[in-house]
Design a protein around this motif. Structure first.
Motif, PDB file in Angstrom:
ATOM      1  N   LEU B  25       0.836  -1.199   0.000  1.00 15.05           N
ATOM      2  CA  LEU B  25       0.000   0.000   0.000  1.00 15.05           C
ATOM      3  C   LEU B  25       0.873   1.251   0.000  1.00 15.05           C
ATOM      4  O   LEU B  25       0.574   2.239  -0.671  1.00 15.05           O
ATOM      5  CB  LEU B  25      -0.903  -0.017   1.230  1.00 15.05           C
ATOM      6  N   TRP B  26       1.952   1.175   0.753  1.00 13.04           N
ATOM      7  CA  TRP B  26       2.934   2.261   0.805  1.00 13.04           C
ATOM      8  C   TRP B  26       3.487   2.546  -0.593  1.00 13.04           C
ATOM      9  O   TRP B  26       3.563   3.695  -1.030  1.00 13.04           O
ATOM     10  CB  TRP B  26       4.045   1.848   1.778  1.00 13.04           C
ATOM     11  N   ILE B  27       3.846   1.470  -1.304  1.00 11.63           N
ATOM     12  CA  ILE B  27       4.399   1.617  -2.653  1.00 11.63           C
ATOM     13  C   ILE B  27       3.375   2.271  -3.572  1.00 11.63           C
ATOM     14  O   ILE B  27       3.690   3.170  -4.353  1.00 11.63           O
ATOM     15  CB  ILE B  27       4.834   0.245  -3.221  1.00 11.63           C
ATOM     16  N   LEU B  28       2.121   1.821  -3.464  1.00 15.38           N
ATOM     17  CA  LEU B  28       1.073   2.383  -4.316  1.00 15.38           C
ATOM     18  C   LEU B  28       0.962   3.898  -4.081  1.00 15.38           C
ATOM     19  O   LEU B  28       0.842   4.678  -5.030  1.00 15.38           O
ATOM     20  CB  LEU B  28      -0.268   1.691  -4.016  1.00 15.38           C
ATOM     21  N   ILE B  29       1.029   4.291  -2.806  1.00 18.41           N
ATOM     22  CA  ILE B  29       0.881   5.716  -2.489  1.00 18.41           C
ATOM     23  C   ILE B  29       2.072   6.520  -2.997  1.00 18.41           C
ATOM     24  O   ILE B  29       1.904   7.550  -3.652  1.00 18.41           O
ATOM     25  CB  ILE B  29       0.693   5.902  -0.959  1.00 18.41           C
ATOM     26  N   ILE B  30       3.307   6.039  -2.753  1.00 15.36           N
ATOM     27  CA  ILE B  30       4.445   6.851  -3.204  1.00 15.36           C
ATOM     28  C   ILE B  30       4.559   6.829  -4.727  1.00 15.36           C
ATOM     29  O   ILE B  30       5.118   7.728  -5.331  1.00 15.36           O
ATOM     30  CB  ILE B  30       5.792   6.444  -2.537  1.00 15.36           C
ATOM     31  N   TYR B  31       3.988   5.807  -5.364  1.00 14.48           N
ATOM     32  CA  TYR B  31       4.000   5.757  -6.824  1.00 14.48           C
ATOM     33  C   TYR B  31       3.035   6.789  -7.404  1.00 14.48           C
ATOM     34  O   TYR B  31       3.304   7.418  -8.421  1.00 14.48           O
ATOM     35  CB  TYR B  31       3.591   4.357  -7.277  1.00 14.48           C
ATOM     36  N   THR B  39       9.928   7.672 -10.017  1.00 11.71           N
ATOM     37  CA  THR B  39       9.367   6.322  -9.871  1.00 11.71           C
ATOM     38  C   THR B  39       9.532   5.520 -11.152  1.00 11.71           C
ATOM     39  O   THR B  39      10.424   4.691 -11.281  1.00 11.71           O
ATOM     40  CB  THR B  39       7.873   6.400  -9.525  1.00 11.71           C
ATOM     41  N   PHE B  40       8.690   5.825 -12.120  1.00 14.40           N
ATOM     42  CA  PHE B  40       8.622   5.039 -13.350  1.00 14.40           C
ATOM     43  C   PHE B  40       9.932   5.083 -14.139  1.00 14.40           C
ATOM     44  O   PHE B  40      10.389   4.081 -14.681  1.00 14.40           O
ATOM     45  CB  PHE B  40       7.471   5.573 -14.209  1.00 14.40           C
ATOM     46  N   ASP B  41      10.559   6.263 -14.195  1.00  9.35           N
ATOM     47  CA  ASP B  41      11.753   6.427 -15.022  1.00  9.35           C
ATOM     48  C   ASP B  41      13.044   6.045 -14.314  1.00  9.35           C
ATOM     49  O   ASP B  41      14.113   6.118 -14.898  1.00  9.35           O
ATOM     50  CB  ASP B  41      11.861   7.895 -15.487  1.00  9.35           C
ATOM     51  N   LYS B  42      12.947   5.682 -13.063  1.00  9.43           N
ATOM     52  CA  LYS B  42      14.156   5.444 -12.297  1.00  9.43           C
ATOM     53  C   LYS B  42      14.498   3.956 -12.274  1.00  9.43           C
ATOM     54  O   LYS B  42      13.618   3.116 -12.144  1.00  9.43           O
ATOM     55  CB  LYS B  42      13.952   5.952 -10.869  1.00  9.43           C
ATOM     56  N   LEU B  43      15.806   3.637 -12.376  1.00  7.47           N
ATOM     57  CA  LEU B  43      16.213   2.232 -12.341  1.00  7.47           C
ATOM     58  C   LEU B  43      16.019   1.660 -10.940  1.00  7.47           C
ATOM     59  O   LEU B  43      15.465   0.581 -10.767  1.00  7.47           O
ATOM     60  CB  LEU B  43      17.675   2.121 -12.777  1.00  7.47           C
ATOM     61  N   TYR B  44      16.484   2.415  -9.927  1.00  4.26           N
ATOM     62  CA  TYR B  44      16.304   1.957  -8.559  1.00  4.26           C
ATOM     63  C   TYR B  44      15.565   3.021  -7.766  1.00  4.26           C
ATOM     64  O   TYR B  44      16.188   3.863  -7.114  1.00  4.26           O
ATOM     65  CB  TYR B  44      17.658   1.640  -7.914  1.00  4.26           C
ATOM     66  N   PRO B  45      14.237   3.006  -7.810  1.00  3.67           N
ATOM     67  CA  PRO B  45      13.461   4.050  -7.142  1.00  3.67           C
ATOM     68  C   PRO B  45      13.627   3.991  -5.631  1.00  3.67           C
ATOM     69  O   PRO B  45      13.878   2.926  -5.060  1.00  3.67           O
ATOM     70  CB  PRO B  45      12.016   3.738  -7.541  1.00  3.67           C
ATOM     71  N   SER B  46      13.493   5.141  -5.001  1.00  2.97           N
ATOM     72  CA  SER B  46      13.682   5.224  -3.553  1.00  2.97           C
ATOM     73  C   SER B  46      12.458   4.674  -2.818  1.00  2.97           C
ATOM     74  O   SER B  46      11.331   4.811  -3.269  1.00  2.97           O
ATOM     75  CB  SER B  46      13.922   6.674  -3.175  1.00  2.97           C
ATOM     76  N   GLN B  47      12.727   4.062  -1.640  1.00  8.57           N
ATOM     77  CA  GLN B  47      11.630   3.494  -0.849  1.00  8.57           C
ATOM     78  C   GLN B  47      10.884   4.563  -0.063  1.00  8.57           C
ATOM     79  O   GLN B  47       9.801   4.303   0.450  1.00  8.57           O
ATOM     80  CB  GLN B  47      12.158   2.444   0.134  1.00  8.57           C
ATOM     81  N   ILE B  48      11.535   5.724   0.084  1.00  2.28           N
ATOM     82  CA  ILE B  48      10.850   6.806   0.795  1.00  2.28           C
ATOM     83  C   ILE B  48      10.604   7.954  -0.177  1.00  2.28           C
ATOM     84  O   ILE B  48      11.411   8.199  -1.069  1.00  2.28           O
ATOM     85  CB  ILE B  48      11.654   7.306   2.020  1.00  2.28           C
TER      86      ILE B  48
END
Lengths: 302, 275
Positions: B25-31, B39-48
């Motif tokens: 759910l956290w991922i959905l919100i930060i996405y 997010t979408f364009d990043k190879l390693y997106p941040s968890q925060i």
């Protein structure tokens, strides 16, 4: 003596007639009240049983009447892989769910700070749509730009191409399924655990049984019936798993339901898809019978 | 000593499990609330989250049809809920009057039928509906999804009627009330809570239902419910729009679940277990 015997038979007959009248009356009453349930029964027969019979019947129909050709053709549509994958996902997901759900239930049964918040968190996935959770897990496990890989890299590990092999793709499906469905199993098991009398444990503690022994000899046997219900409910749904793998992995690797879905829409392959559907139906029926026989779930159903 | 260690173990388990259950759910919100370059364009997106934007949401609403599918899902869900109590209440009433041996058998029969694979049933139904002009309609989808919720609705109303005092109906009739006024003025108000629960559970099941919807109202975007349309957007590789959609569609369910939690005290769960 003889007179007595005759009297007895007369009495018997009277009793019999009286009982038959009562029976007739109750049958009449039953029939009258059954009318209220008739719409539901007609609904289920018309929209579930007859369609299912059609599917099974049509799966044996070829161009020239009855045939097994649809079943013979199934392997070339990827039947064996689909069967193995379905079994792997179902059994794997079931085992993970039961294990973690049992752990959650054991945690919830004890008093601790923040219990309410924890239980709210745990049941949350129940409210999230299957397709939504499938979508989120597909973002998390993307090979490029996925959050699982970014976590791996941040602790110094190498990223993994999660959808590269069959087994890792199925692993992702299993994990998503675990996330979505463990709460239900945990609630079921929690219900079972909380119905056990606490004196059971106290007595065992007095007798000197350790935590592990108490778990094996008291907890497990006592919640076996309710575990078998969980196994029945979740097992059947596991074999029916469809939206989750369709959204996360598409048609590679295939499972039985995606095989059915892939082939149903064209007339040429519709009966092939019916043959696969019949196989799935048979697997589910066999599985339910085994679980009900083994676990005595039947007593609890009523 | 050992209880302290047990407590520590409990807390470690609680923390790990909490993280696992909250993470998606956290991922959905930060996405949904971060610009795409994070997010979408990043190879390693941040968890925060590193930035906040509403532009993903606004753009998605402009680019794809989100309101249409949600409206259709709402219509279907209300229809499924209404049919569930419309068929469930009389069935529960009738079954509560006959011998429990027979009524239990009938309820088990309903649940067993429910175990049949959705696709097995949905494909032939879609052919019937094609002939009846019900394919691609809200009513058709609702009729098919009803199969999933009927057993539980009947079970809930049956248990509710069984829990009423036996003399109640008899006394009302002796006092001169007609069958229908007894039913609607006395019995129904007394079991309103189980009826609400049956309605909400049916509503939520329908909101989530995918298999019947995708067969009866397939990927024609204008005629589908939200899960089918979301699947369509995901498979067309529209992750940002899908994230918005997923988030928006989750909100009503969370509200309903909160309402339901007030009524649900576990007793209906045992009904859910059977199916």
């Amino acid at each position: 003596m003889r007179k007595g015997a005759i009297k007895e038979t007369e009495q018997n007959q009277e009793q019999f007639l009286a009982r038959r009248n009562v029976f007739k009356k109750s049958m009449k009453k039953n029939l009258y009240y059954l009318l209220f349930a008739l719409p539901v029964l007609i609904y289920v027969i018309g929209l579930a049983i007859i369609p299912a019979i059609t599917v099974v019947y049509d799966s044996f129909i070829g161009r020239n009447g009855y045939t097994l050709a649809n079943y013979m053709a199934l392997p070339s549509y990827g039947l064996y892989g689909a069967l193995i994958n379905t079994m792997m996902v179902s059994v794997g997901a079931l085992l993970i769910q039961l294990g973690i759900a049992l752990a959650i239930a054991m945690v919830l049964i004890r008093p601790f700070k923040g219990k309410k918040a924890f239980s709210t968190l745990v049941i949350m996935p129940l409210g999230i749509s299957t397709v939504v959770s499938a979508f989120v897990f597909s973002i998390i496990f993307q090979a490029v730009g996925g959050y699982a890989n970014s976590a791996l890299v941040s602790i110094g590990l190498r990223p993994i191409d999660w959808f590269n092999t069959n087994s890792s793709s199925l692993g992702v499906v299993m994990f998503s399924d675990f996330w979505k469905n463990t709460p239900l199993v945990a609630l079921i098991l929690y219900g079972g655990l909380s119905s056990l009398p606490p004196t059971l444990y106290e007595a065992a503690s007095v007798d000197g049984a350790g935590a592990f022994n108490r778990f094996i000899h008291i907890t497990l046997p006592n919640i076996a019936p309710i575990m078998s219900i969980a196994l029945l409910v979740r097992g059947v749904s596991e074999f029916n798993i469809f939206a989750l793998p369709l959204v996360i992995v598409g048609y590679h690797p295939l499972i039985l339901n995606t095989l059915i879905f892939e082939n149903y829409s064209s007339l040429q392959t519709r009966n092939i898809s019916y043959a696969a559907a019949t196989l799935l139906l048979a697997i589910i029926m066999i599985y339910s019978i085994i679980v009900v026989r083994l676990g005595g779930a039947r007593d609890h159903v009523n | 000593m050992s209880t302290n260690r047990g407590k520590l173990g409990t807390y470690i388990a609680v923390i790990i499990l909490s993280i696992i259950f909250i993470y998606p759910l956290w991922i959905l919100i930060i996405y949904a609330f971060q610009p795409a370059y994070l997010t979408f364009d990043k190879l390693y997106p941040s968890q925060i989250p590193l930035a906040f934007t509403l532009s993903i949401l606004v753009q998605s609403f402009k680019k794809v049809d989100l309101i249409g599918p949600l409206t259709r899902s709402l219509e279907v869900a209300f229809m499924v809920g209404l049919i569930a109590i419309g068929l469930g209440i009389p069935a529960g009433y009738g079954l509560s009057k006959i011998t429990s041996k027979l009524s239990n058998k009938l309820v088990v029969f309903l649940f067993v039928i429910n175990m049949m694979p959705g696709l097995v049933v949905a494909i032939p139904i879609s052919i019937y509906f094609l002939h009846a002009n019900l394919d691609n309609t809200v009513f058709g989808v609702a009729l098919a999804q009803e199969l999933v919720v009927l057993p539980l609705s009947v079970f809930i109303t049956l248990s509710a009627f069984r829990s009423l005092p036996r003399d109640l109906e008899h006394q009302a009739r002796v006092d001169g009330a007609s069958l229908s006024s007894t039913f609607f003025r006395i019995l129904i108000p007394m079991i309103r809570v189980p009826i609400i629960v049956a309605f909400l559970l049916a509503w939520m099941t329908s909101w989530d239902e995918f298999t019947y919807a995708v067969i009866i109202a397939p990927i024609v975007p204008t005629d589908s419910t939200f899960p089918v349309t979301l699947y369509n957007y995901v498979s067309r590789n529209l992750p940002l729009e899908s994230a918005t959609f997923a988030l928006v569609a989750t909100i009503p369910v969370i509200i309903l679940a909160a309402v339901l939690q007030k009524y649900l005290k576990g007793q209906y769960l045992s009904g859910g277990l059977v199916g």
